[in-house]
Design a protein around this motif. Structure first.
Motif, PDB file in Angstrom:
ATOM      1  N   GLU A   1     -13.283  32.225   6.930  1.00  0.00           N
ATOM      2  CA  GLU A   1     -13.949  30.947   6.726  1.00  0.00           C
ATOM      3  C   GLU A   1     -13.389  30.272   5.474  1.00  0.00           C
ATOM      4  OE1 GLU A   1     -16.473  27.878   7.827  1.00  0.00           O
ATOM      5  OE2 GLU A   1     -16.045  29.742   8.910  1.00  0.00           O
ATOM      6  N   PHE A   2     -13.092  28.973   5.590  1.00  0.00           N
ATOM      7  CA  PHE A   2     -12.538  28.194   4.492  1.00  0.00           C
ATOM      8  C   PHE A   2     -13.335  26.902   4.328  1.00  0.00           C
ATOM      9  CE2 PHE A   2      -9.089  30.713   6.213  1.00  0.00           C
ATOM     10  CZ  PHE A   2      -8.397  31.154   5.096  1.00  0.00           C
ATOM     11  N   ALA A   3     -13.221  26.319   3.138  1.00  0.00           N
ATOM     12  CA  ALA A   3     -13.747  24.978   2.885  1.00  0.00           C
ATOM     13  C   ALA A   3     -12.710  24.219   2.076  1.00  0.00           C
ATOM     14  CB  ALA A   3     -15.086  25.040   2.147  1.00  0.00           C
ATOM     15  N   ILE A   4     -12.628  22.903   2.301  1.00  0.00           N
ATOM     16  CA  ILE A   4     -11.636  22.080   1.625  1.00  0.00           C
ATOM     17  C   ILE A   4     -12.144  20.644   1.568  1.00  0.00           C
ATOM     18  CG2 ILE A   4     -10.372  21.558   3.756  1.00  0.00           C
ATOM     19  CD1 ILE A   4      -7.766  21.794   2.116  1.00  0.00           C
ATOM     20  N   ASP A   5     -11.809  19.936   0.495  1.00  0.00           N
ATOM     21  CA  ASP A   5     -12.173  18.522   0.412  1.00  0.00           C
ATOM     22  C   ASP A   5     -11.319  17.723   1.386  1.00  0.00           C
ATOM     23  OD1 ASP A   5     -13.974  19.114  -1.546  1.00  0.00           O
ATOM     24  OD2 ASP A   5     -12.721  18.427  -3.214  1.00  0.00           O
ATOM     25  N   ARG A   6     -11.816  16.601   1.815  1.00  0.00           N
ATOM     26  CA  ARG A   6     -11.106  15.827   2.832  1.00  0.00           C
ATOM     27  C   ARG A   6      -9.805  15.216   2.310  1.00  0.00           C
ATOM     28  NH1 ARG A   6     -12.346  10.506   1.619  1.00  0.00           N
ATOM     29  NH2 ARG A   6     -14.429  10.124   0.769  1.00  0.00           N
ATOM     30  N   ASN A   7      -9.590  15.230   0.986  1.00  0.00           N
ATOM     31  CA  ASN A   7      -8.304  14.776   0.453  1.00  0.00           C
ATOM     32  C   ASN A   7      -7.298  15.913   0.333  1.00  0.00           C
ATOM     33  OD1 ASN A   7      -9.262  16.229  -1.709  1.00  0.00           O
ATOM     34  ND2 ASN A   7      -9.329  14.490  -3.141  1.00  0.00           N
ATOM     35  N   GLY A   8      -7.694  17.115   0.810  1.00  0.00           N
ATOM     36  CA  GLY A   8      -6.794  18.260   0.789  1.00  0.00           C
ATOM     37  C   GLY A   8      -6.880  19.112  -0.454  1.00  0.00           C
ATOM     38  N   GLU A   9      -7.804  18.801  -1.351  1.00  0.00           N
ATOM     39  CA  GLU A   9      -7.927  19.553  -2.590  1.00  0.00           C
ATOM     40  C   GLU A   9      -9.102  20.526  -2.538  1.00  0.00           C
ATOM     41  OE1 GLU A   9      -8.232  16.694  -5.714  1.00  0.00           O
ATOM     42  OE2 GLU A   9      -6.202  15.881  -5.389  1.00  0.00           O
ATOM     43  N   ASN A  10      -9.119  21.434  -3.525  1.00  0.00           N
ATOM     44  CA  ASN A  10     -10.235  22.367  -3.721  1.00  0.00           C
ATOM     45  C   ASN A  10     -10.504  23.230  -2.481  1.00  0.00           C
ATOM     46  OD1 ASN A  10     -10.844  21.379  -6.391  1.00  0.00           O
ATOM     47  ND2 ASN A  10     -11.726  19.561  -5.396  1.00  0.00           N
ATOM     48  N   ARG A  11      -9.437  23.809  -1.994  1.00  0.00           N
ATOM     49  CA  ARG A  11      -9.580  24.737  -0.858  1.00  0.00           C
ATOM     50  C   ARG A  11     -10.083  26.087  -1.373  1.00  0.00           C
ATOM     51  NH1 ARG A  11      -5.303  26.088   3.976  1.00  0.00           N
ATOM     52  NH2 ARG A  11      -5.731  28.300   4.189  1.00  0.00           N
ATOM     53  N   VAL A  12     -11.080  26.652  -0.683  1.00  0.00           N
ATOM     54  CA  VAL A  12     -11.673  27.919  -1.070  1.00  0.00           C
ATOM     55  C   VAL A  12     -11.725  28.842   0.140  1.00  0.00           C
ATOM     56  CG1 VAL A  12     -13.695  29.078  -2.038  1.00  0.00           C
ATOM     57  CG2 VAL A  12     -13.069  26.790  -2.846  1.00  0.00           C
ATOM     58  N   HIS A  13     -11.270  30.089  -0.057  1.00  0.00           N
ATOM     59  CA  HIS A  13     -11.367  31.112   0.982  1.00  0.00           C
ATOM     60  C   HIS A  13     -12.733  31.774   0.832  1.00  0.00           C
ATOM     61  CE1 HIS A  13      -9.302  34.773   3.114  1.00  0.00           C
ATOM     62  NE2 HIS A  13     -10.244  34.224   3.842  1.00  0.00           N
ATOM     63  N   LEU A  14     -13.650  31.469   1.742  1.00  0.00           N
ATOM     64  CA  LEU A  14     -15.039  31.898   1.604  1.00  0.00           C
ATOM     65  C   LEU A  14     -15.291  33.285   2.173  1.00  0.00           C
ATOM     66  CD1 LEU A  14     -16.639  28.523   2.729  1.00  0.00           C
ATOM     67  CD2 LEU A  14     -16.436  29.348   0.377  1.00  0.00           C
ATOM     68  N   ILE A  15     -14.727  33.567   3.348  1.00  0.00           N
ATOM     69  CA  ILE A  15     -14.956  34.842   4.025  1.00  0.00           C
ATOM     70  C   ILE A  15     -13.620  35.375   4.528  1.00  0.00           C
ATOM     71  CG2 ILE A  15     -16.098  36.011   5.969  1.00  0.00           C
ATOM     72  CD1 ILE A  15     -18.225  33.792   5.917  1.00  0.00           C
ATOM     73  N   SER A  16     -13.370  36.645   4.263  1.00  0.00           N
ATOM     74  CA  SER A  16     -12.179  37.297   4.807  1.00  0.00           C
ATOM     75  C   SER A  16     -12.568  38.077   6.052  1.00  0.00           C
ATOM     76  CB  SER A  16     -11.569  38.254   3.771  1.00  0.00           C
ATOM     77  OG  SER A  16     -10.550  39.035   4.368  1.00  0.00           O
ATOM     78  N   GLY A  17     -11.898  37.802   7.151  1.00  0.00           N
ATOM     79  CA  GLY A  17     -12.180  38.532   8.385  1.00  0.00           C
ATOM     80  C   GLY A  17     -11.440  39.844   8.482  1.00  0.00           C
ATOM     81  N   ASN A  18     -10.698  40.210   7.453  1.00  0.00           N
ATOM     82  CA  ASN A  18      -9.895  41.428   7.456  1.00  0.00           C
ATOM     83  C   ASN A  18     -10.773  42.626   7.129  1.00  0.00           C
ATOM     84  OD1 ASN A  18      -8.104  43.519   6.963  1.00  0.00           O
ATOM     85  ND2 ASN A  18      -6.577  42.189   6.000  1.00  0.00           N
ATOM     86  N   TRP A  19     -10.922  43.524   8.081  1.00  0.00           N
ATOM     87  CA  TRP A  19     -11.778  44.687   7.855  1.00  0.00           C
ATOM     88  C   TRP A  19     -11.204  45.633   6.799  1.00  0.00           C
ATOM     89  CZ3 TRP A  19     -16.637  45.455   9.117  1.00  0.00           C
ATOM     90  CH2 TRP A  19     -17.189  44.618  10.089  1.00  0.00           C
TER      91      TRP A  19
END
Length: 672
Positions: free
Chosen positions: A119-137
């Motif tokens: 799961e990721f989140a990012i501002d609509r201008n392409g900035e401040n991307r954050v990796h919220l959840i890693s699906g890698n067990w």
């Protein structure tokens, strides 16, 4: 009934739904296999909360999927937010967190198990991307017992939904597993800030046992949970300011006339699914009185209610309902949207135009349209409310032209015991002269609704190759009433199977199908039904294609590689399929297991399976392939090393359906 679908009457304040008109199509050179089964060009689209922007996923010229944001007032303004750089990963969900921030889910399709979503989140201008959840067990295992602080959550977490308060928060579920199978023990709902990654409980206090589903009110507060324990389906409720829960429903799953929570509207009214007469309908549930209304809010006679709500999150009004009867439609409660739907339908005739509004619907300058028909794959468009202009955003399969597709229609036929069985029929494009070779295409589940009137890749592909495609909604499936569903209990290989042979005979009587050239095919349960159809009705079905199919009912209970939970093995399967500890059921399961009757299958067969399949493990295919090839030389077996339960990689889908085309051409179309 042939031609365009008939929308059954919808009981809601005396209103009736009206069908759209049919359009003509001329037969042309059929599109190549890849046009049907390549990765969707545009797979999803979502409006921002105020409607100022639209986010969508699209395939770039280099074959990489991208997430972009377009300005709804000037669609030429495009911002690239993300590219799916992992070899087997795709963006599977896009959701606006607020007007400035977008969330998206990425799944690795080389992994079959659950929890495999980043799961990721990012501002609509392409900035401040954050990796919220890693699906890698593996990442999760490294964090267990470690003192290292890592704000990226592990695979024990998954995205649940957005909040509607303008904050940067989303709701996530934290999952806990037991030590005996691969099924969740329970989940807990939490609130996650997508900038700071601060995590906190979404509510105070404890929760009921074995919670699997959460329902929040208009303030994003958890109010309803559901669980399934030892064959009992349990619903619990709490007031917004309570720390404890109380049961409001506890009944035998599948058997009792219970209710199922569906959604809250903006005014905190709970809507539930419950049976009314024979069909499921939509009811209001009064949480203060702990009582369901005596009469349905919406019912769709002849069909179980299937639908979703369109809600204005600012005015907190229920605006309308998107419904399915034999096809999709929308009933608008809001007069403004009802009028706009009429304008859109007039501008886009011959298609079903599903209209979605932004969270702040009244203030949104645009509406998002998802448009399709029996011959038109889904495409996305934007409707500008001030001007009435409609602009295309893209299609899932842009190479498909409606004129190349055959017509699709909805019917009922009578099975040998008198039961009325719904069915969809897709004819080859043009005007076929006389009966044509035909395919009975069997849906999986089997306790599921199989199809709808709208364009469907598998049926459309087969029809362009000259086959009549019959898709029975056989007994045991859902969507057509409780009696239709319950009539299929413990009928694997029995009356459920007879419905399929009866569909082939019925299609021949209509003059569509050549009775000497009928194939049967399907996946999962449909794969099982294909094998049993060839064994039980060799004079009806000339050849078959099955993939991911169950080959031995007993293996459903005994396979150590299966993902079936204790709950499924101990209760659901025993009720719906058969109880191996009951002598009569055990004998029925032996009699109707293809593996034990493999020597009887003499027709040509194409079978395929994914090596990583955990729903129907590979041993089903391996054991049956070895058994049937001992007496049948015309069997082809394919194993896809990187697939699970069904095809997730476009190159495998294209390769498989290319094989299907050659197999049917050789064993059905050209057969004497």
């Amino acid at each position: 009934m042939a031609g365009f679908p008939f929308f059954r009457s919808l009981t809601l304040a005396g209103a009736a739904l009206v069908s759209h008109g049919a359009h003509a199509a001329d037969a042309t050179t059929p599109p190549p296999v890849a046009s049907f089964f390549a990765a969707p060009q545009v797979s999803q689209a979502a409006l921002s909360p105020k409607g100022g922007y639209v986010a969508l996923t699209t395939m770039l010229p280099d074959g990489i999927q991208a997430l972009v944001v377009r300005d709804s007032g000037n669609l030429s303004k495009v911002t690239l937010l993300a590219r799916s750089t992992a070899d087997r990963a795709l963006i599977t969900s896009v959701h606006w967190i607020n007007e400035n921030r977008v969330g998206f889910t990425v799944k690795n399709f080389d992994k079959e198990f659950e929890g495999n979503r980043d799961e990721f989140a990012i501002d609509r201008n392409g900035e401040n991307r954050v990796h919220l959840i890693s699906g890698n067990w593996e990442h999760q295992q490294k964090q267990i017992g470690s003192n290292m602080v890592n704000r990226t959550l592990t695979a024990a977490y998954s995205f649940h939904g957005v909040t509607h308060d303008g904050s940067d928060d989303i709701l996530v579920e934290k999952s806990t597993w037991n030590n005996t199978d691969r099924t969740l023990e329970h989940t807990r709902l939490m609130r996650l800030n997508t900038r700071t990654q601060a995590l906190r409980n979404a509510f105070d206090g404890t929760q009921p046992e074995a919670v699997q589903s959460w329902f929040t009110d208009s303030n994003d507060v958890p109010r309803i949970v559901t669980a399934q324990i030892k064959g009992r389906c349990i619903t619990s409720h709490r007031n917004a300011d309570d720390t404890s829960w109380s049961e409001i429903g506890n009944s035998a799953c599948y058997q009792d006339q219970r209710f199922t929570p569906l959604f809250f509207d903006g005014t905190d009214t709970l809507y539930v699914y419950a049976h009314h007469k024979d069909n499921g309908a939509l009811f209001r549930y009064n949480l203060k009185a702990m009582k369901m209304d005596p009469e349905p809010f919406v019912e769709t006679p002849g069909y179980d209610f299937t639908g979703s709500a369109e809600i204005d999150r600012v005015s907190r009004k229920l605006l309308g309902l998107h419904l399915h009867t034999d096809a999709a439609t929308t009933f608008w409660l809001d007069p403004v949207l009802k009028a706009e739907q009429a304008k859109i339908d007039a501008a886009l005739p011959n298609t079903i135009n599903t209209v979605h509004c932004a969270q702040d619907c009244a203030a949104s300058p645009v509406l998002l349209i998802s448009s399709n028909s029996d011959r038109q794959p889904r495409r996305y468009l934007l409707y500008t409310r001030a001007s009435g202009a409609i602009t295309g955003l893209g299609s899932i399969h842009p190479d498909i032209q409606p004129a190349q597709m055959g017509p699709r229609s909805f019917h009922h036929y009578t099975a040998r015991d008198g039961r009325s069985i719904p069915a969809y029929v897709t004819l080859p494009p043009g005007k076929p002269s006389g009966p044509q070779p035909a395919v009975v295409l069997v849906h999986g589940g089997p306790m599921a609704r199989g199809s709808s009137w709208e364009w469907e890749a598998e049926a459309a592909f087969l029809a362009t190759r000259g086959y009549v495609v019959i898709q029975p909604e056989f007994r045991g499936g859902t969507g057509f009433g409780a009696d239709h569903f319950q009539a299929g209990w413990k009928q694997w290989g029995g009356t459920m199977q007879d419905d399929l042979a009866d569909a082939a005979r019925w299609a021949a009587k209509q003059g569509w199908a050549d009775p000497q050239r009928v194939a049967i095919m399907g996946a999962s349960y449909g794969g099982y039904a294909t094998l049993m159809g060839l064994i039980k009705d060799p004079t009806v079905f000339r050849c078959g294609v099955e993939w991911a199919g169950v080959t031995d009912i007993k293996l459903r209970f005994t396979s150590t590689e299966s993902d079936a939970s204790r709950e499924t093995l101990g209760y659901s399967l025993r009720l719906l399929v058969g109880d191996p500890d009951n002598p009569a059921d055990a004998e029925m399961m032996r009699r109707n297991s293809p593996l034990l009757r493999a020597a009887e299958l003499k027709q040509p067969l194409l079978m395929a399976h994914g090596l990583k399949d955990r729903r129907v493990p590979i041993e089903h295919a391996q054991k049956f392939s070895a058994a049937v090839k001992a007496s049948n030389p015309n069997v082809t077996s394919i194993i896809y090393d990187n697939e699970g339960h069904g095809w997730r990689h476009p190159e495998n889908s294209i390769a498989f359906w290319t094989q299907v085309e050659s197999f049917l051409d050789r064993n059905l179309k050209q057969a004497p």
